[in-house]
Motif scaffolding. Structure first.
Motif, PDB file in Angstrom:
ATOM      1  N   SER A 118      11.711   7.513  -2.347  1.00  0.00           N
ATOM      2  CA  SER A 118      10.667   6.954  -1.168  1.00  0.00           C
ATOM      3  C   SER A 118       9.731   8.015  -1.517  1.00  0.00           C
ATOM      4  CB  SER A 118      11.377   7.534   0.070  1.00  0.00           C
ATOM      5  OG  SER A 118      11.931   8.740   0.146  1.00  0.00           O
ATOM      6  N   LEU A 119       8.587   7.962  -0.863  1.00  0.00           N
ATOM      7  CA  LEU A 119       7.421   8.904  -1.331  1.00  0.00           C
ATOM      8  C   LEU A 119       7.204   9.632   0.022  1.00  0.00           C
ATOM      9  CD1 LEU A 119       5.391   6.327  -3.473  1.00  0.00           C
ATOM     10  CD2 LEU A 119       6.771   8.172  -4.250  1.00  0.00           C
ATOM     11  N   SER A 120       8.107  10.644   0.547  1.00  0.00           N
ATOM     12  CA  SER A 120       7.733  11.223   1.748  1.00  0.00           C
ATOM     13  C   SER A 120       6.917  12.487   1.475  1.00  0.00           C
ATOM     14  CB  SER A 120       9.184  11.366   2.762  1.00  0.00           C
ATOM     15  OG  SER A 120       9.817  12.278   1.761  1.00  0.00           O
ATOM     16  N   ASN A 121       6.992  12.917   0.586  1.00  0.00           N
ATOM     17  CA  ASN A 121       6.092  14.322   0.202  1.00  0.00           C
ATOM     18  C   ASN A 121       5.819  14.509  -1.512  1.00  0.00           C
ATOM     19  OD1 ASN A 121       8.440  15.756  -1.153  1.00  0.00           O
ATOM     20  ND2 ASN A 121       9.351  15.604   0.735  1.00  0.00           N
ATOM     21  N   ASP A 122       5.302  15.326  -1.641  1.00  0.00           N
ATOM     22  CA  ASP A 122       4.837  15.498  -3.179  1.00  0.00           C
ATOM     23  C   ASP A 122       6.019  16.472  -4.018  1.00  0.00           C
ATOM     24  OD1 ASP A 122       4.663  18.323  -2.736  1.00  0.00           O
ATOM     25  OD2 ASP A 122       2.390  18.290  -2.576  1.00  0.00           O
ATOM     26  N   GLY A 123       7.090  16.345  -3.377  1.00  0.00           N
ATOM     27  CA  GLY A 123       8.020  17.285  -4.061  1.00  0.00           C
ATOM     28  C   GLY A 123       8.658  16.458  -5.366  1.00  0.00           C
ATOM     29  N   ALA A 158      11.663   1.675   1.532  1.00  0.00           N
ATOM     30  CA  ALA A 158      11.981   2.867   2.348  1.00  0.00           C
ATOM     31  C   ALA A 158      11.325   2.837   3.723  1.00  0.00           C
ATOM     32  CB  ALA A 158      11.507   4.119   1.534  1.00  0.00           C
ATOM     33  N   PRO A 159      12.329   3.147   4.705  1.00  0.00           N
ATOM     34  CA  PRO A 159      11.728   3.278   5.992  1.00  0.00           C
ATOM     35  C   PRO A 159      10.120   3.760   6.203  1.00  0.00           C
ATOM     36  CG  PRO A 159      13.699   4.328   6.044  1.00  0.00           C
ATOM     37  CD  PRO A 159      13.364   4.256   4.615  1.00  0.00           C
ATOM     38  N   ARG A 160       9.435   3.072   7.034  1.00  0.00           N
ATOM     39  CA  ARG A 160       8.134   3.087   6.924  1.00  0.00           C
ATOM     40  C   ARG A 160       7.695   4.715   7.381  1.00  0.00           C
ATOM     41  NH1 ARG A 160       4.093  -0.560   7.529  1.00  0.00           N
ATOM     42  NH2 ARG A 160       2.026   0.162   8.757  1.00  0.00           N
ATOM     43  N   THR A 161       8.331   5.305   8.333  1.00  0.00           N
ATOM     44  CA  THR A 161       8.176   6.904   8.619  1.00  0.00           C
ATOM     45  C   THR A 161       7.975   7.702   7.437  1.00  0.00           C
ATOM     46  OG1 THR A 161       9.291   6.218  10.676  1.00  0.00           O
ATOM     47  CG2 THR A 161       9.160   8.431   9.918  1.00  0.00           C
ATOM     48  N   LEU A 162       8.913   7.348   6.480  1.00  0.00           N
ATOM     49  CA  LEU A 162       8.804   8.227   5.138  1.00  0.00           C
ATOM     50  C   LEU A 162       7.498   7.926   4.338  1.00  0.00           C
ATOM     51  CD1 LEU A 162      12.461   7.477   3.652  1.00  0.00           C
ATOM     52  CD2 LEU A 162      11.384   9.464   5.109  1.00  0.00           C
ATOM     53  N   TRP A 163       6.855   6.782   4.390  1.00  0.00           N
ATOM     54  CA  TRP A 163       5.690   6.404   3.966  1.00  0.00           C
ATOM     55  C   TRP A 163       4.612   7.098   4.795  1.00  0.00           C
ATOM     56  CZ3 TRP A 163       1.735   2.772   5.793  1.00  0.00           C
ATOM     57  CH2 TRP A 163       0.737   2.431   4.939  1.00  0.00           C
ATOM     58  N   HIS A 164       4.738   7.243   6.084  1.00  0.00           N
ATOM     59  CA  HIS A 164       3.694   8.002   6.776  1.00  0.00           C
ATOM     60  C   HIS A 164       3.865   9.557   6.427  1.00  0.00           C
ATOM     61  CE1 HIS A 164       3.627   4.726  10.104  1.00  0.00           C
ATOM     62  NE2 HIS A 164       2.769   4.571   9.364  1.00  0.00           N
ATOM     63  N   GLN A 215       0.597  -1.970  -4.651  1.00  0.00           N
ATOM     64  CA  GLN A 215      -0.566  -1.618  -5.261  1.00  0.00           C
ATOM     65  C   GLN A 215      -0.936  -0.111  -4.380  1.00  0.00           C
ATOM     66  OE1 GLN A 215      -2.104  -1.426  -7.561  1.00  0.00           O
ATOM     67  NE2 GLN A 215      -4.161  -0.445  -7.348  1.00  0.00           N
ATOM     68  N   GLY A 216      -0.702  -0.110  -3.021  1.00  0.00           N
ATOM     69  CA  GLY A 216      -0.712   0.772  -2.373  1.00  0.00           C
ATOM     70  C   GLY A 216       0.456   2.042  -2.391  1.00  0.00           C
ATOM     71  N   ILE A 217       1.416   1.716  -2.910  1.00  0.00           N
ATOM     72  CA  ILE A 217       2.618   2.594  -3.178  1.00  0.00           C
ATOM     73  C   ILE A 217       2.372   3.079  -4.444  1.00  0.00           C
ATOM     74  CG2 ILE A 217       4.962   2.695  -4.037  1.00  0.00           C
ATOM     75  CD1 ILE A 217       4.958   2.686  -0.870  1.00  0.00           C
ATOM     76  N   ARG A 218       1.617   2.388  -5.339  1.00  0.00           N
ATOM     77  CA  ARG A 218       1.465   3.094  -6.668  1.00  0.00           C
ATOM     78  C   ARG A 218       0.297   4.081  -6.464  1.00  0.00           C
ATOM     79  NH1 ARG A 218       1.414   0.195 -11.466  1.00  0.00           N
ATOM     80  NH2 ARG A 218       1.432  -1.862 -10.349  1.00  0.00           N
ATOM     81  N   LEU A 219      -0.704   3.713  -5.620  1.00  0.00           N
ATOM     82  CA  LEU A 219      -1.787   4.902  -5.505  1.00  0.00           C
ATOM     83  C   LEU A 219      -1.247   6.092  -4.711  1.00  0.00           C
ATOM     84  CD1 LEU A 219      -4.750   2.738  -4.369  1.00  0.00           C
ATOM     85  CD2 LEU A 219      -4.580   3.699  -6.393  1.00  0.00           C
ATOM     86  N   LEU A 220      -0.251   5.868  -3.805  1.00  0.00           N
ATOM     87  CA  LEU A 220       0.250   7.125  -3.239  1.00  0.00           C
ATOM     88  C   LEU A 220       1.087   7.978  -4.063  1.00  0.00           C
ATOM     89  CD1 LEU A 220       0.869   8.637  -0.516  1.00  0.00           C
ATOM     90  CD2 LEU A 220       2.617   7.084   0.043  1.00  0.00           C
ATOM     91  N   ALA A 221       2.016   7.200  -4.930  1.00  0.00           N
ATOM     92  CA  ALA A 221       2.863   7.900  -5.979  1.00  0.00           C
ATOM     93  C   ALA A 221       2.112   8.650  -7.031  1.00  0.00           C
ATOM     94  CB  ALA A 221       3.727   6.849  -6.723  1.00  0.00           C
ATOM     95  N   THR A 291      -3.324   3.603   8.886  1.00  0.00           N
ATOM     96  CA  THR A 291      -2.083   3.225   8.664  1.00  0.00           C
ATOM     97  C   THR A 291      -0.774   3.347   9.623  1.00  0.00           C
ATOM     98  OG1 THR A 291      -1.702   5.697   8.244  1.00  0.00           O
ATOM     99  CG2 THR A 291      -2.405   4.220   6.291  1.00  0.00           C
ATOM    100  N   GLY A 292      -1.285   3.698  10.849  1.00  0.00           N
ATOM    101  CA  GLY A 292      -0.412   3.579  11.952  1.00  0.00           C
ATOM    102  C   GLY A 292       0.735   5.174  11.978  1.00  0.00           C
ATOM    103  N   PHE A 293       0.118   5.974  11.125  1.00  0.00           N
ATOM    104  CA  PHE A 293       0.639   7.510  11.153  1.00  0.00           C
ATOM    105  C   PHE A 293       1.282   8.047  12.352  1.00  0.00           C
ATOM    106  CE2 PHE A 293       0.453  11.986  11.510  1.00  0.00           C
ATOM    107  CZ  PHE A 293       1.026  12.332  10.191  1.00  0.00           C
ATOM    108  N   TRP A 294       0.386   7.814  13.161  1.00  0.00           N
ATOM    109  CA  TRP A 294       0.900   8.532  14.646  1.00  0.00           C
ATOM    110  C   TRP A 294       2.152   7.690  15.229  1.00  0.00           C
ATOM    111  CZ3 TRP A 294      -1.247  12.995  14.689  1.00  0.00           C
ATOM    112  CH2 TRP A 294      -2.433  12.958  14.174  1.00  0.00           C
ATOM    113  N   GLU A 295       2.191   6.506  15.028  1.00  0.00           N
ATOM    114  CA  GLU A 295       3.389   5.817  15.573  1.00  0.00           C
ATOM    115  C   GLU A 295       4.590   6.587  15.261  1.00  0.00           C
ATOM    116  OE1 GLU A 295       3.130   1.991  14.050  1.00  0.00           O
ATOM    117  OE2 GLU A 295       1.091   1.697  14.509  1.00  0.00           O
TER     118      GLU A 295
END
Ligand SMILES: [Zn+2]
Length: 349
Positions: A118-123, A158-164, A215-221, A291-295
């Motif tokens: 998942s891509l929940s942070n830059d770690g 992965a769960p949407r919250t992790l993407w947020h 494509q969005g996941i690629r850009l975030l990663a 992106t619905g981050f606040w949800e």
């Protein structure tokens, strides 16, 4: 000015089906046998694909280790179980396995393959591991991983919250770089322009297609990874971490139950950017709305009382680390935003 040599990942695969090719990547690197660290709770199907791929390419897994907590103690314990024949540590999963694998590898002087699910942070590609030591959260220096393998299909599921959370951590690069420049003007803290530029640019790149498709996941990663590289170039966490991370660290220390790192840093970045001026506040607001981050935040609202304590403590979390929080009490402005900003309705209670 000085030139220093830095180590960056030599192998980067961000593609659909990358996990099925893990064994091939290891085989090409010539680093075998391996020790495979995976996070507790990782889907068995993901672990099976990784193991099968290693097996298919004749890579022996001399150790298969489940990481239960992201702590220095766990890393030391894990390391003691790694056979001396192992030539690489592979971390598969969320933050826990990657942080522990990265730190254990740095202690052992071995390369590390980071395989985030998942891509929940830059770690997954930062030169630090976020681990607890005797119960207190620390950032331990590790260097960057030797390889980064991101399977787009796995991260997309992965769960949407992790993407947020990943988006929140990414946006904090705007506020971190602003704090860095402020520290230069007020205290002469040197700014590495290339690292600052990479950090800023990585957010803009993601903004071009901030959706949960491959494509969005690629850009975030890519953006999160370049941020880790920016830290290595700068030789500090400044490109990725500013006042918004201090608030998040303070919440980790004093909050009853800390939330996902990127939900904390992203929300703090939204608040801090309103004080920093410029256009970042609006940009972050638009991205979070789109992106619905606040949800994800509203599902389990933050405690306003805990945030007040965290904001007050934040300036003292890291000694000598100048940010916009250093000189004045920002809480009245934050409290006003929490009460009146429509975007924050339902995010604090
Ligand atoms: Zn972060």
């Amino acid at each position: 000015m000085k030139n220093v040599q830095i180590n960056v990942p030599l192998l980067v695969r961000i593609k659909h089906g990358a996990l099925q090719r893990l064994g091939l990547y290891v085989a090409r690197s010539g680093l075998a046998p391996v020790a495979l660290f995976h996070s507790e709770g990782l889907l068995q199907s993901i672990l099976d694909v990784a193991r099968q791929s290693l097996q298919d390419h004749g890579i022996a897994a001399a150790l298969l280790h489940e990481v239960k907590e992201a702590s220095v103690e766990e890393a030391m314990h894990s390391l003691s179980a790694v056979p001396s024949s192992c030539r690489v540590l592979i971390g598969v999963g969320g933050g826990k396995a990657l942080d522990v694998a990265k730190y254990a590898a740095s202690l052992a002087g071995l390369p590390c393959f980071a395989v985030p699910t998942s891509l929940s942070n830059d770690g997954f590609c930062s030169p630090q591991a976020s681990l607890t030591l005797e119960g207190k959260r620390r950032s331990m220096l590790t260097g960057l991983p030797e390889a980064v393998v991101v399977d787009l299909a796995v991260c997309q599921r992965a769960p949407r919250t992790l993407w947020h959370s990943g988006i929140g951590d990414l946006c904090s690069k705007f506020t971190a770089v602003s704090d860095w420049k402020l520290a230069f003007h007020r205290q002469g803290v040197p700014v590495n322009d290339l690292a600052a530029l990479m950090s800023d640019a990585s957010v803009f790149q993601f903004m071009a297609n901030p959706v949960l498709d491959e494509q969005g996941i690629r850009l975030l990663a890519t953006a999160l990874m370049l941020n880790g590289v920016a830290m290595e170039i700068a030789g500090s966490s400044r490109p990725a971490s500013g006042s918004e991370h201090l608030i998040s660290h303070a919440l980790d220390i004093s909050g009853a139950r800390p939330r996902l790192h990127g939900l904390q840093t992203g929300t703090a970045a939204y608040l801090v950017s309103s004080l920093q001026g410029g256009s970042h506040h609006q940009r972050i607001g638009e991205l979070f709305a789109r992106t619905g981050f606040w949800e994800s935040v509203r599902k389990e609202p933050f405690s306003k009382a805990e945030w007040r304590i965290a904001v007050e403590r934040a300036p003292s979390v890291k000694q000598g680390f100048y940010t916009i929080l250093s000189d004045k009490d920002v809480w009245p402005e934050f409290a006003s935003m929490m009460a009146h900003d429509p975007a924050l309705v339902g995010c604090f209670e």
